[in-house]
Design an enzyme around this catalytic site. Sequence first.
Site, PDB file in Angstrom:
ATOM      1  CG  ASP A 355      35.310  36.344  44.087  1.00 17.34           C
ATOM      2  OD1 ASP A 355      36.376  36.267  43.456  1.00 17.34           O
ATOM      3  OD2 ASP A 355      35.226  36.832  45.232  1.00 17.34           O
ATOM      4  CD  GLU A 392      38.511  32.869  42.713  1.00 17.31           C
ATOM      5  OE1 GLU A 392      39.598  33.406  42.408  1.00 17.31           O
ATOM      6  OE2 GLU A 392      37.623  33.472  43.355  1.00 17.31           O
TER       7      GLU A 392
END
Length: 703
Positions: A355, A392
Site C-alpha cells: 500500500d 501501489e
Amino acid sequence: MSLHTSDLILVPGQHLKPLDTISGFQVRPGFFRFFGATIIPGGVNFTIQSHGATSCELLLFHRGAKEPYAALPFPEHYKIGFVYSMIVFGLDIEEFEYAYRLDGPYDEKNGLRFDKSKILLDPYARAVTGQSHWGCKNDFSHGYRARVVHNNFDWGNSKGSNIPLEDAIIYELHVRGFTKDASSNTKHPGTFRGLEEKIPYLKKLGINTVELMPIFEFDEMRDARMIDDNQLLDYWGYNSVSFFAPNSSYASTDEYNQEGLELKSVIRKLHENGIDVILDVVFNHTAEGNEYGPCFSFKGFDNNIYYMLTPDGQYYNFSGCGNTLNCNHPVVRELILDCLRYWVTDFRVDGFRFDLASILGRNEDGSPMNQPPLLQSLAFDPILGGVKLIAEAWDAGGLYQVGSFPSWRRWSEWNGKYRDDIRCFLKGDSGLAWIAAQRILGSPDLYNPKKRGENASVNFITCHDGFSLYDLYAYNEKHNEANGWNNTDGANANFSWNCGIEGETENPEVLSLRYRMMKNAVAVLMCSRGTPMFLSGDEFADTRYGNNNPYCQDNEISWLDWTLLEKNKDLFDFFQYMIAFRKKHSILRKNLSDSTLGFPHTSIHGMQPWEPDYSNLSHSICLLFSGFHDSTQTEDTVFLAINAYWKPLELTLPKLPDGWNWKIAVNTGDPEKSMFSDEEMPKTSSPILLGGRSVMIFVAQNF
C-alpha cells in the site's frame, strides 16, 4: 528474525541453566539475534532493541489484567549494543501476556518520546491481546499487550503454485465483507473459515490468486463513531497495530497462543486448490498517528528512528494518516524484511501488494531516492525470491511513480493509468484509441520490456478503493454521505458514467446498457497483456450504492450481497467464460513462437485491418494477438474489437490464409447470447457490424 526450536543447537540432555533471579523468576541472558518472544526448551526468549532507551522492563500480565503481576528489569549485562535479551524460565505461555516499559529522554523537538509510564507493545509481537472480538471496545489506557505463539502448524507438503504473474488472475477481497452478509450462507461468516467455505466458489469462478485486504492486526474501534445511528469503524484495516500478528478478530474462535492457526489453515486449503495468496501490506504508516495520536509501540521504542520527522520533531504525513514510517532507516528496513520473511516462512504466502509503496522509496527527509535500499533488499532477498512484489506506485504526498517505480525487474505495479485510461475509453471519451491500445498491450509506453520484463503491469479497472464495477456504470458522482464527511472524502475523478440515470433504476434500456458496459470491461481486462485483477463481487454486480470510499462501512454497503449471484447469473457466467478464455489462449498473456499465419505477435488495427485510427474522433480500436504453440503444434490467434462509440460500425477482419476462418467467441452487443463455446462459435466473414458500445472477440480456426 523468526526463531524456531530447531534453530537452537543443544547437546542432547543438556538444558540452558539460569544464571540470575529477577522478581522471583530464574533468568539468563537470551538469544540477542532473535527478536520477539519465542518458546525455547524450558523458557521463553524475549528480545527487543532500542537505540535511545536508558533502561527496559519486561512486564508480565495475567490474561486480561490491567496491571502486571511481575516487572523484570533487564540488567546491564543483558544488553549488547542496543539489544536487550532475556530468557525467563518456568513460564506457561497460556497463563500470561507481556509488554515492555522503557525509560529515556523526552525531547519532542529532537523526536525523542520516551515515557516510562507507557506500556509498549513488542514491535515483533506475533499476537496482540484483547482484539479477538470484532466491534468490542477495549480499554487500552494501559496499552496493548502481546502473547507468545506456538509455531507447530503442520504444513506437510503444502506449498503455493508459484503461479507466474502473466498467468495469475487476481481476486481482491476483504475477509470480513466477503462472507459477513447472511446471504453468503456460510457457517462462519466474516472470518477466515468463512473464506475457506467459499473456496469451491472461487474455483468455479476460475480465479487462481486471492489478494487479501489487510489482515495484520488492527483495531477496528480505533476511530469508532456514530453517524445517523450507524456505527462507523476502521473497517478496511489500513492502520496496522502490529505487522507480525494476524488480525485475531478474523478467526472464528479465540486462538489463545495459537493465533494464525485458522489463517494458516485457509492458506493451506487455498494452495491445495491451486489458489495462491497475496497479502495487502501497509508499511507506510502505523495506527499511532501524529503527535496527537497514541503511543503504544514504535513511538516509545525509538520514535526518531521508526518515523519520518520534520526538523522540529513533528511527523511527515506522506501517508495521509498522520505519520510516515521511516522505511529506509536500517532498523526499520530490517524489521520489514524480518516481517515479510516471517509471513513467507511461517504462513507460506505467495506475494505482497504494498500500500502506498512510493513511501518505501523515500529517504529519511522525505525526498525520493533513485535506488531505495529497502526496495532493493526486497528485490534480492533470498527468502522472498519466489514471491510476487506488487507496488501501489504512489503515495498521499503527491509522489506518483506508475511506470517508473524502482524495480530491478522484480517489482510489478498496480497500473493506475490502465484503470483511468480504460475507464475513459470505454465510456466513450475522445482521442484515447492509441492510449487504450498501449494499455491493452501491457503498457509498453510505461514499461520498457527490456528494462522491466513482461510482467510489470497489474491491470485493473476496479479495486477496493473507488467504485465497484456496477457502480462505475450506475453513478456519475460519488455518494459518500454515509461516511460523515459531507461527501468530501473519496476520489472525485472516477471516470464513471451512469448510462443515463443516476443510481438504482428499473429502466430496462439503462440496465441493459449497464450490463453490456460491465461485460465490455471484463472482456478487455481479460484480453490485456499484464496481470488482471478485479474486485470481489464485480462478477455478480455487487453495489456499494455509489460510495467510492467505504473504509468505515461495516454493513451492507461493504458486505457482498450473494443474492445477486443468482439474479445476475448471466454476468457471472460471462466473467467465468472470460477467465477460462484467457487461460486457454496463452497468446493473450505472452508471446509464443512466430505465427504460421504470417501475423506478428501483436498488432493494432482499426475498423479496417492494419489501419488504426488514432484521431480525436476515434472511439474504436482492435488488437490482434497471434502465435504458435510449439508443445501442441497449434496456432493461437485472437482478434479483439472494441467499439466505444454509441453507433454500430462496419468492421473488416484481417484476411486469413486459405483453409482458415474467423469464428465469434464473444459479442457483448448480441442481446441473445454474448459468448460461445468452441462448438457453438459461429463463422463470420467480413465486413461485420460491430454494435454500438460493444466488444467482439474472434478466434482464427482452420477447417
